[in-house]
Design a protein around this motif. Structure first.
Motif, short mmCIF file in Angstrom:
data_model
loop_
_atom_site.label_atom_id
_atom_site.label_comp_id
_atom_site.label_asym_id
_atom_site.label_seq_id
_atom_site.Cartn_x
_atom_site.Cartn_y
_atom_site.Cartn_z
N PHE A 1 41.31 35.72 41.78
CA PHE A 1 41.12 34.57 40.91
C PHE A 1 42.42 34.24 40.19
O PHE A 1 43.11 35.13 39.68
CB PHE A 1 40.04 34.84 39.86
N PHE B 1 30.81 38.60 31.11
CA PHE B 1 31.95 39.47 30.85
C PHE B 1 32.51 39.20 29.46
O PHE B 1 32.64 38.04 29.04
CB PHE B 1 33.06 39.22 31.86
N GLU C 1 41.06 30.00 25.51
CA GLU C 1 40.18 30.25 26.65
C GLU C 1 40.92 30.00 27.94
O GLU C 1 41.78 29.12 28.02
CB GLU C 1 38.92 29.37 26.58
N GLN C 2 40.54 30.77 28.96
CA GLN C 2 41.16 30.63 30.27
C GLN C 2 40.25 29.82 31.19
O GLN C 2 39.03 29.93 31.14
CB GLN C 2 41.46 32.01 30.87
N GLN D 1 29.80 34.34 35.03
CA GLN D 1 30.15 34.21 36.44
C GLN D 1 28.87 34.13 37.26
O GLN D 1 28.11 35.11 37.31
CB GLN D 1 31.01 35.36 36.92
N ARG E 1 37.48 34.80 16.93
CA ARG E 1 38.74 35.40 16.49
C ARG E 1 38.44 36.59 15.57
O ARG E 1 37.35 36.72 15.03
CB ARG E 1 39.62 34.36 15.80
N GLY F 1 34.82 44.35 36.80
CA GLY F 1 35.39 43.23 36.07
C GLY F 1 36.69 42.79 36.73
O GLY F 1 37.00 43.19 37.86
N LEU F 2 37.42 41.97 36.04
CA LEU F 2 38.68 41.46 36.58
C LEU F 2 39.84 42.34 36.13
O LEU F 2 39.91 42.74 34.96
CB LEU F 2 38.92 40.04 36.10
N PHE G 1 39.51 42.38 30.62
CA PHE G 1 38.09 42.15 30.86
C PHE G 1 37.30 43.45 30.94
O PHE G 1 37.80 44.47 31.42
CB PHE G 1 37.89 41.38 32.16
N GLY G 2 36.05 43.38 30.51
CA GLY G 2 35.11 44.46 30.73
C GLY G 2 34.50 44.36 32.11
O GLY G 2 34.83 43.46 32.89
N PHE H 1 39.36 29.15 35.10
CA PHE H 1 39.47 29.89 36.37
C PHE H 1 39.33 28.97 37.58
O PHE H 1 38.57 28.00 37.55
CB PHE H 1 38.40 30.97 36.44
N GLY H 2 40.05 29.34 38.63
CA GLY H 2 39.84 28.72 39.92
C GLY H 2 38.63 29.31 40.61
O GLY H 2 38.03 30.27 40.12
N PRO H 3 38.25 28.77 41.78
CA PRO H 3 37.03 29.22 42.47
C PRO H 3 37.19 30.54 43.21
O PRO H 3 36.19 31.11 43.65
CB PRO H 3 36.76 28.07 43.46
N GLY H 4 38.42 31.02 43.36
CA GLY H 4 38.63 32.32 44.00
C GLY H 4 39.00 32.23 45.46
O GLY H 4 38.69 31.25 46.15
N GLN I 1 36.47 37.10 23.84
CA GLN I 1 35.88 35.97 24.53
C GLN I 1 34.76 36.44 25.45
O GLN I 1 34.78 37.56 25.95
CB GLN I 1 36.96 35.25 25.37
N TYR J 1 44.14 37.58 38.90
CA TYR J 1 43.27 38.73 38.77
C TYR J 1 42.70 39.08 40.15
O TYR J 1 42.58 38.22 41.02
CB TYR J 1 42.08 38.42 37.86
N TYR K 1 32.60 35.28 28.98
CA TYR K 1 32.62 34.43 30.17
C TYR K 1 31.35 34.67 30.99
O TYR K 1 30.77 35.76 30.97
CB TYR K 1 33.84 34.75 31.05
N HIS L 1 34.30 29.93 30.83
CA HIS L 1 34.40 30.34 29.44
C HIS L 1 33.18 29.88 28.66
O HIS L 1 32.74 28.74 28.78
CB HIS L 1 35.66 29.73 28.82
N ASN M 1 41.39 38.29 19.40
CA ASN M 1 40.19 37.52 19.65
C ASN M 1 39.38 38.19 20.75
O ASN M 1 39.90 39.05 21.49
CB ASN M 1 40.53 36.09 20.08
N LEU N 1 34.69 31.81 22.23
CA LEU N 1 35.80 32.63 21.75
C LEU N 1 35.58 32.88 20.27
O LEU N 1 35.29 31.95 19.51
CB LEU N 1 37.13 31.89 21.98
N ARG O 1 31.21 32.75 42.38
CA ARG O 1 31.99 31.67 41.78
C ARG O 1 33.03 32.21 40.80
O ARG O 1 33.06 33.41 40.50
CB ARG O 1 31.04 30.73 41.01
N GLY O 2 33.88 31.31 40.32
CA GLY O 2 34.84 31.69 39.29
C GLY O 2 34.18 31.84 37.94
O GLY O 2 33.03 31.48 37.75
N LEU O 3 34.92 32.39 36.99
CA LEU O 3 34.39 32.60 35.65
C LEU O 3 34.46 31.31 34.84
O LEU O 3 35.39 30.52 34.98
CB LEU O 3 35.17 33.69 34.93
N LEU P 1 44.47 38.63 28.73
CA LEU P 1 43.15 39.14 28.39
C LEU P 1 42.85 40.39 29.20
O LEU P 1 43.31 40.53 30.33
CB LEU P 1 42.08 38.09 28.70
#
Lengths: 115, 111
Positions: free
Chosen positions: A90, B88, A103-104, B37, B50, A42-43, B101-102, A106-109, B33, A35, B35, B45, B31, B48, B41-43, B99
């Motif tokens: 990401f 998000f 669920e995904q 952030q 369904r 957003g992503l 994302f918003g 994520f890495g730190p980017g 989800q 992403y 998240y 989770h 589904n 979730l 940093r990264g996102l 996925l």
């Protein structure tokens, strides 16, 4: 487990240069994705893979290439960097059974600046 | 194009209050989800839900899903300073792993 790792953390490129962003995961996840996140956004999905040897385009694939030779690694290549590719990138991975999404992770980017 | 639209874009509340964020989407989903952030940093989770579920809880988080209205809400109860982050929503379609994302809600908890 290290989870999802990305290298480098920061990178500055000149317009026209190429580079590869590395992504690796040690959770044996079939699904991996890249992403980009622009300020206040957003992503957006660039490319994704549902398993080794299988890749597909996401929403914004132009200017990027991917390959998936192993389950663990999913590198993203910028062919000829442009200022519009300045962004935070990401990588994410997920367990997948084909029909259901999980669920995904994520890495730190990687924060990329193209001048 | 992004599937989810989140409301509000930014929310600032006092520590201890509840925070509610909403997400609307356009197409059928398998589904949804949520998240979190933290800045730079990264996102991570959170939860979730369904398409055949209406409500789900996880600690101080409560998520609802109304497929007839194509909307979801995330409630954080008894907020803490550490909840300051962007949140998000992301939707997954039937038969697809990817996925969408918003744009996120930026939540600030004031001490």
């Amino acid at each position: 487990n290290a989870g999802v790792t990305q290298t480098p953390k920061f990178q500055v490129l000149k317009t026209g240069q190429s580079m590869t962003l590395q992504c690796a995961q040690d959770m044996n996840h079939e699904y991996m994705s890249w992403y980009r996140q622009d300020p206040g956004m957003g992503l957006r999905l660039i490319h994704y893979s549902v398993g080794a040897g299988i890749t597909d385009q996401g929403e914004v694939p132009n200017g990027y290439n991917v390959s998936r030779s192993t389950t663990e690694d999913f590198p993203l290549r910028l062919l000829s960097a442009a200022p519009s590719q300045t962004s935070v990138y990401f990588c994410a991975s997920s367990y997948s059974t084909g029909e259901r999404t999980y669920e995904q992770y994520f890495g730190p980017g990687t924060r990329l600046t193209v001048t | 194009s992004q599937q989810g639209e989140e409301d509000p874009q930014a929310l600032s509340i006092q520590e201890g209050e509840n925070a509610t964020m909403n997400c609307s989407y356009k197409t059928s989903i398998n589904n949804l989800q949520w998240y979190r952030q933290n800045s730079g940093r990264g996102l991570v989770h959170l939860i979730l839900i369904r398409s055949n579920e209406r409500e789900k809880h996880s600690g101080r988080l409560r998520v609802t899903l109304d497929t007839s209205k194509k909307s979801s809400s995330l409630l954080i109860t008894a907020s803490r300073a550490a909840d300051t982050a962007s949140y998000f929503c992301a939707t997954g379609a039937q038969g697809a792993q990817k996925l969408v994302f918003g744009q996120g809600t930026r939540l600030t908890i004031n001490p």
